[in-house]
Each structure stands twice: as structure tokens, then as C-alpha cells.
Design a protein around this motif. Structure first.
Motif, PDB file in Angstrom:
ATOM      1  N   LEU A  17       0.772  -1.335   0.004  1.00  0.00           N
ATOM      2  CA  LEU A  17      -0.010  -0.267  -0.094  1.00  0.00           C
ATOM      3  C   LEU A  17       0.809   1.252   0.092  1.00  0.00           C
ATOM      4  O   LEU A  17       1.828   1.350   0.617  1.00  0.00           O
ATOM      5  CB  LEU A  17      -0.844   0.116   1.248  1.00  0.00           C
ATOM      6  N   VAL A  18       0.375   2.351  -0.687  1.00  0.00           N
ATOM      7  CA  VAL A  18       1.010   3.656  -0.236  1.00  0.00           C
ATOM      8  C   VAL A  18      -0.086   4.056   0.718  1.00  0.00           C
ATOM      9  O   VAL A  18      -1.111   3.787   0.601  1.00  0.00           O
ATOM     10  CB  VAL A  18       1.063   4.561  -1.526  1.00  0.00           C
ATOM     11  N   ALA A  19       0.548   4.770   1.811  1.00  0.00           N
ATOM     12  CA  ALA A  19      -0.215   5.265   3.054  1.00  0.00           C
ATOM     13  C   ALA A  19       0.353   6.673   3.705  1.00  0.00           C
ATOM     14  O   ALA A  19       0.914   6.383   4.609  1.00  0.00           O
ATOM     15  CB  ALA A  19      -0.465   4.181   4.070  1.00  0.00           C
ATOM     16  N   PRO A  20       0.199   7.588   2.881  1.00  0.00           N
ATOM     17  CA  PRO A  20       0.453   8.792   3.292  1.00  0.00           C
ATOM     18  C   PRO A  20      -0.342   9.366   4.663  1.00  0.00           C
ATOM     19  O   PRO A  20      -1.530   8.770   4.657  1.00  0.00           O
ATOM     20  CB  PRO A  20       0.414   9.956   2.191  1.00  0.00           C
ATOM     21  N   SER A  21       0.272  10.283   5.298  1.00  0.00           N
ATOM     22  CA  SER A  21      -0.666  10.638   6.222  1.00  0.00           C
ATOM     23  C   SER A  21      -2.129  11.133   6.121  1.00  0.00           C
ATOM     24  O   SER A  21      -1.982  11.881   4.979  1.00  0.00           O
ATOM     25  CB  SER A  21      -0.010  11.922   7.229  1.00  0.00           C
ATOM     26  N   ALA A  22      -3.217  10.653   6.673  1.00  0.00           N
ATOM     27  CA  ALA A  22      -4.284  10.999   6.221  1.00  0.00           C
ATOM     28  C   ALA A  22      -5.063  12.286   6.717  1.00  0.00           C
ATOM     29  O   ALA A  22      -6.075  12.611   6.904  1.00  0.00           O
ATOM     30  CB  ALA A  22      -5.178   9.944   6.741  1.00  0.00           C
ATOM     31  N   ASN A  23      -4.355  13.362   6.450  1.00  0.00           N
ATOM     32  CA  ASN A  23      -4.715  14.662   6.676  1.00  0.00           C
ATOM     33  C   ASN A  23      -4.582  15.729   5.474  1.00  0.00           C
ATOM     34  O   ASN A  23      -3.759  15.271   4.371  1.00  0.00           O
ATOM     35  CB  ASN A  23      -3.536  15.500   7.733  1.00  0.00           C
ATOM     36  N   PRO A  24      -5.556  16.653   5.330  1.00  0.00           N
ATOM     37  CA  PRO A  24      -5.193  17.403   3.980  1.00  0.00           C
ATOM     38  C   PRO A  24      -3.846  17.999   4.048  1.00  0.00           C
ATOM     39  O   PRO A  24      -3.379  18.487   5.164  1.00  0.00           O
ATOM     40  CB  PRO A  24      -6.184  18.461   4.321  1.00  0.00           C
ATOM     41  N   SER A  25      -3.256  18.194   3.059  1.00  0.00           N
ATOM     42  CA  SER A  25      -1.629  18.594   2.998  1.00  0.00           C
ATOM     43  C   SER A  25      -1.681  19.678   3.570  1.00  0.00           C
ATOM     44  O   SER A  25      -1.898  20.793   3.575  1.00  0.00           O
ATOM     45  CB  SER A  25      -1.306  18.845   1.466  1.00  0.00           C
ATOM     46  N   GLY A  26      -0.407  19.818   4.378  1.00  0.00           N
ATOM     47  CA  GLY A  26       0.034  20.836   5.088  1.00  0.00           C
ATOM     48  C   GLY A  26      -0.374  20.894   6.459  1.00  0.00           C
ATOM     49  O   GLY A  26       0.182  21.468   7.384  1.00  0.00           O
ATOM     50  N   LYS A  27      -1.619  20.327   6.780  1.00  0.00           N
ATOM     51  CA  LYS A  27      -2.157  20.240   8.233  1.00  0.00           C
ATOM     52  C   LYS A  27      -1.474  19.073   9.185  1.00  0.00           C
ATOM     53  O   LYS A  27      -0.765  18.184   8.647  1.00  0.00           O
ATOM     54  CB  LYS A  27      -3.695  19.828   7.977  1.00  0.00           C
ATOM     55  N   PRO A  28      -1.927  19.272  10.410  1.00  0.00           N
ATOM     56  CA  PRO A  28      -1.023  18.186  11.338  1.00  0.00           C
ATOM     57  C   PRO A  28      -1.673  16.953  10.883  1.00  0.00           C
ATOM     58  O   PRO A  28      -2.868  16.687  10.751  1.00  0.00           O
ATOM     59  CB  PRO A  28      -1.710  18.562  12.842  1.00  0.00           C
TER      60      PRO A  28
END
Ligand code: AMP
Ligand code: MG
Length: 310
Positions: A111-122
Motif C-alpha cells: 500500500l501507499v499510505a501517506p498521513s491521512a490529513n489534508p496536505s500541510g495540516k497536522p
């Protein structure tokens, strides 16, 4: 596509082999196309699908620290899609240490799994953070609060003489160099001669930023009237060693020297301050980085929340 817990932060996961789902991740997060994704595998046996043969020192890191909060940058195999690597000739790989995401990978493949936040946010460290960010439109598997609370340590392992930490995390230079038996150092932003020169493209973007303005305040064991007078009421004050200012009528969180707890709470506190409309977050300056392995990562995330790149 769904949001799954890892030991670091919640990730928005898409199957590597599904290009439409991978594209959707960039769209949903508002993530710049030149910010590559980390491929999450379920063990060392899957590394060869994505990367050329790692050096012996990199293999030692995998053997000791995987599953765990360590992402390795290796030379990529030619058929790894450019959308995942942002056109770089390297690929980022990690084995997460959380039974839920490992179980998903075993069923679906990497899987690719970047942090599940809108970009730039915590980044999200609780399922409720994702629900709040995306107003319930994205499915979240609730695995409770994440154990570490900050993103993985990203290490460029392509030079077998010296490894470079591109993003600090819970694993620090001392433990990485002890295990790999080669020098490990931090990348410095001065090394980027241009935006394109960034070794890790994600590092040039604003990150981890709450709406409230974040500031360091000098570490003071016995704060006097100066500290008190300089804090507006609509502030959150995060302390680790200083005494609580007696007449400060705002909110104070004191982690009593427990930096691991400070890491698990940081993004939740940023988000809480925003939810209740606080305008300022003051954080007591951190001590000498060698005191605790998580300090370089805390320092990095708070500096980015303040707006500095280093
Ligand atoms: P996130 O998935 O949101 O935790 O962010 C992933 C981080 O890994 C970003 O800072 C990316 O720039 C970095 N990264 C991913 N792939 C690579 C790569 N091939 N080379 C350097 N950095 C990478
Ligand atoms: Mg992220």
C-alpha cells in the motif's frame, strides 16, 4: 481506499497496484504531485518488488527495526510508477508495526499510505481527527490513538558509506548508526541549492501547521512576570520543565519531562486548539537533542508548525 492506523500516524491507504486509487490520494489530500509516497510492505521479502538490492548496512536496519517507524530510501526498480516516486529514481519503503495495516497489506498487497490529513495540516493520531478533517466522507478503521504520534524516520540508504536522515522520527542517529555500523547524519536544509535540490521533496512544503500561530518560549524553570505578561488569554501553553505561570488564565498542558508523551499529544493539542478557536500556541523550547531520541523529531515538527523549514 480507506484510512488505517499505523504506530506513527493514521495513513490514507491505496493499493500500489491500483493507479486510480493512488491518483485519488493526491486529489483527496491536495498533495502536490512532486511529493512522493511511502510504499508500505509487510516484510523484507517484498522489498525486491520495488528496490534494487540494498547494501548490507541497510539490510541490518531492516532486520532490526522493521516492523517499525523507519522508512528507507533505496534505488527503485524501473517499473515502479512515477506517480508514487514523483519521478525520482528512488523509492521509499517501510514495514509498519501495527496489526491492522499489516493485516490489510497481507490481503491486498503493498500500500501507499501517506498521513491521512489534508496536505500541510497536522497528521491524524486518532480516528476522530480523520473524521473531523474529511467530515465523515472517508472510511476510517479505528485502531485507537497511535503509539508514537509523529511520522517515521526517513533515511536515505543509497550511499553505503554514510546514511542521511531526511526526516527525523522516533529512531535517532545513535540507534541507526549503532545498528548499521556506518555514520548516520541529519540532512541540512542548506544542502538544497534550489527547490528541485531537495533530497526529499516533501521537506520543502509547509507542514504540520494548525490554524493557531505557534511560537517557542524560552525554557524557564521559574517563570517570572515577563512570561506571564507576554501570553494572551486565548493561548495554549505546552510545558515540559518550566513551572506553570501562576496567573496565566489560558490553558496549560505540562508533560513533566515525558517527551514520548509530548510526541503522542502534539498533533492532538494543535487540533484541539483550533477546534476551540485558540489563536496562539506557545511551546517551551526543547532541551539538548541528545537527552531523548524523539527530541530531533519534536523539534523538526514544531519548527515546521512555526513556519521554519529546518
Ligand atoms: P507522508 O507519507 O505524508 O508521511 O510523507 C512521506 C515523506 O517521505 C515525504 O516527506 C516525502 O518527501 C518522503 N519521501 C517519499 N519518497 C521519497 C523518495 N523517493 N526520496 C526522498 N523522500 C521521499
Ligand atoms: Mg504527511
Amino acid at each position: 481506499m480507506e484510512t488505517v492506523p499505523t504506530e506513527t500516524v493514521y495513513g490514507l491507504a491505496a493499493v500500489v497496484a491500483d493507479p486510480k486509487a493512488v491518483d485519488a490520494i493526491f486529489r483527496i489530500k491536495g498533495r502536490p504531485q512532486d511529493n512522493p509516497l511511502i510504499v508500505h510492505v509487510d516484510g523484507i521479502h517484498q522489498v525486491g518488488q520495488f528496490a534494487e538490492e540494498p547494501c548490507e548496512a541497510a539490510k541490518k536496519l531492516m532486520e532490526v527495526f522493521w516492523p517499525g517507524p523507519l522508512t528507507l530510501i533505496l534505488s527503485k526498480k524501473p517499473d515502479v510508477p512515477d506517480t508514487i516516486t514523483a519521478g525520482l529514481d528512488s523509492v521509499a519503503l517501510r514495514v509498519p508495526a501495527h496489526p491492522i495495516i499489516l493485516d490489510v497489506i497481507q490481503k491486498t498487497g503493498p500500500l501507499v499510505a501517506p498521513s491521512a490529513n489534508p496536505s500541510g495540516k497536522p497528521s491524524p493520531t486518532r480516528a476522530s481527527h480523520v473524521e473531523q478533517d474529511y467530515e465523515g466522507t472517508i472510511c476510517v478503521v479505528d485502531g485507537g490513538n497511535t503509539q508514537i504520534g509523529l511520522e517515521s524516520t526517513v533515511v536515505d540508504c543509497r550511499d553505503p558509506q554514510e546514511f542521511v536522515i531526511l526526516r527525523p522520527g522516533a529512531l535517532d542517529t545513535a540507534s541507526l548508526s549503532h545498528v548499521s555500523q556506518i555514520p548516520v547524519r541529519h540532512w541540512k536544509s542548506e544542502e538544497a541549492v534550489s527547490a528541485e535540490g531537495f533530497r526529499s521533496p516533501g521537506m520543502k512544503y509547509t507542514h504540520y501547521k494548525p490554524n493557531a500561530s505557534v511560537y517557542w518560549i524560552p525554557s524557564e524553570r521559574h517563570p517570572d512576570g515577563t512570561l506571564r505578561a507576554s501570553l494572551p488569554d486565548n493561548s495554549l501553553l505546552i510545558l515540559h520543565s518550566a513551572g506553570q505561570p501562576e496567573l496565566f488564565s489560558g490553558r496549560v498542558v505540562h508533560v513533566e519531562g515525558d517527551f514520548s508523551t509530548m510526541a503522542t499529544l502534539l498533533y492532538d493539542l494543535f487540533r484541539w486548539a483550533d477546534r476551540i478557536g485558540l489563536q496562539y500556541i506557545y511551546i517551551e523550547s526543547l532541551p539538548e537533542e541528545s537527552l531523548h531520541p524523539i527530541l530531533p523529531a519534536l523539534n523538526n515538527r514544531i519548527s515546521k508548525a512555526i513556519g521554519a523549514y529546518s
